[in-house]
Design an enzyme around this catalytic site. Structure first.
Site, PDB file in Angstrom:
ATOM      1  N   CYS A  99       0.963  -1.418  -0.281  1.00  0.00           N
ATOM      2  CA  CYS A  99      -0.102  -0.177   0.514  1.00  0.00           C
ATOM      3  C   CYS A  99       0.828   1.121   0.123  1.00  0.00           C
ATOM      4  O   CYS A  99       2.249   1.154   0.242  1.00  0.00           O
ATOM      5  CB  CYS A  99      -1.282   0.046   1.252  1.00  0.00           C
ATOM      6  SG  CYS A  99      -0.293  -0.375   2.635  1.00  0.00           S
ATOM      7  N   LYS A 100       0.848   2.435   0.295  1.00  0.00           N
ATOM      8  CA  LYS A 100       1.334   4.026   0.437  1.00  0.00           C
ATOM      9  C   LYS A 100       2.183   4.129   1.362  1.00  0.00           C
ATOM     10  O   LYS A 100       3.642   4.170   1.262  1.00  0.00           O
ATOM     11  CB  LYS A 100       0.573   4.340   0.234  1.00  0.00           C
ATOM     12  CG  LYS A 100       0.882   6.628   0.093  1.00  0.00           C
ATOM     13  CD  LYS A 100      -0.284   6.755   0.027  1.00  0.00           C
ATOM     14  CE  LYS A 100       0.552   8.286  -0.222  1.00  0.00           C
ATOM     15  NZ  LYS A 100      -0.321   9.557  -1.278  1.00  0.00           N
TER      16      LYS A 100
END
Length: 140
Positions: A99-100
């Site tokens: 994810c980020k």
């Protein structure tokens, strides 16, 4: 105010000691939970190269197009439930969820583990850490 707090602590040593014991136990639990089933970018690279790990990027389309790990499969987290069957062939391989910042990948990792993926892992620090370590990204 601080004088009253110190007086309270002196008068209730057991209560204050119990509070700090619970606080330390909680912090240790959270630190261990965050580290469990997480891999560093270096460990992820080794898994990709040695064990043909599948990289699952769960970021939204715009973030994915801005830069992602080479060969990463893109399934946004919002669509993971309906598209999880696309990963059925990888159930026996390590699957690294990206994810980020490494914070929302735990939810996707838990879904994969519940769906029968033997080695569902999350990338600690997410793409932010990957890029901070100077590792390559590709853009579409």
């Amino acid at each position: 105010m601080i004088e009253r707090l110190l007086e309270f602590a002196q008068n209730h040593l057991l209560l204050v000691g119990g509070f700090f014991a619970v606080l330390l136990a909680w912090l240790a639990y959270e630190a261990r939970r965050a580290a469990s089933n997480g891999v560093t970018p270096g460990e992820a690279t080794q898994l990709i190269n040695r064990e043909d790990a599948v990289v699952l990027d769960i970021r939204e389309d715009k973030e994915f197009r801005a830069g992602h790990i080479a060969g990463a499969r893109h399934i946004p987290q919002s669509k993971l439930d309906e598209r999880i069957n696309e990963l059925d062939k990888a159930k026996s391989k390590p699957v690294i969820v990206v994810c980020k910042h490494g914070q929302s990948s735990g939810v996707a990792q838990a879904k994969l583990a519940k769906a029968g993926f033997e080695r569902a892992l999350k990338l600690s620090g997410g793409m932010a850490q990957w890029q901070a370590d100077g590792l390559p990204v590709v853009k579409k």
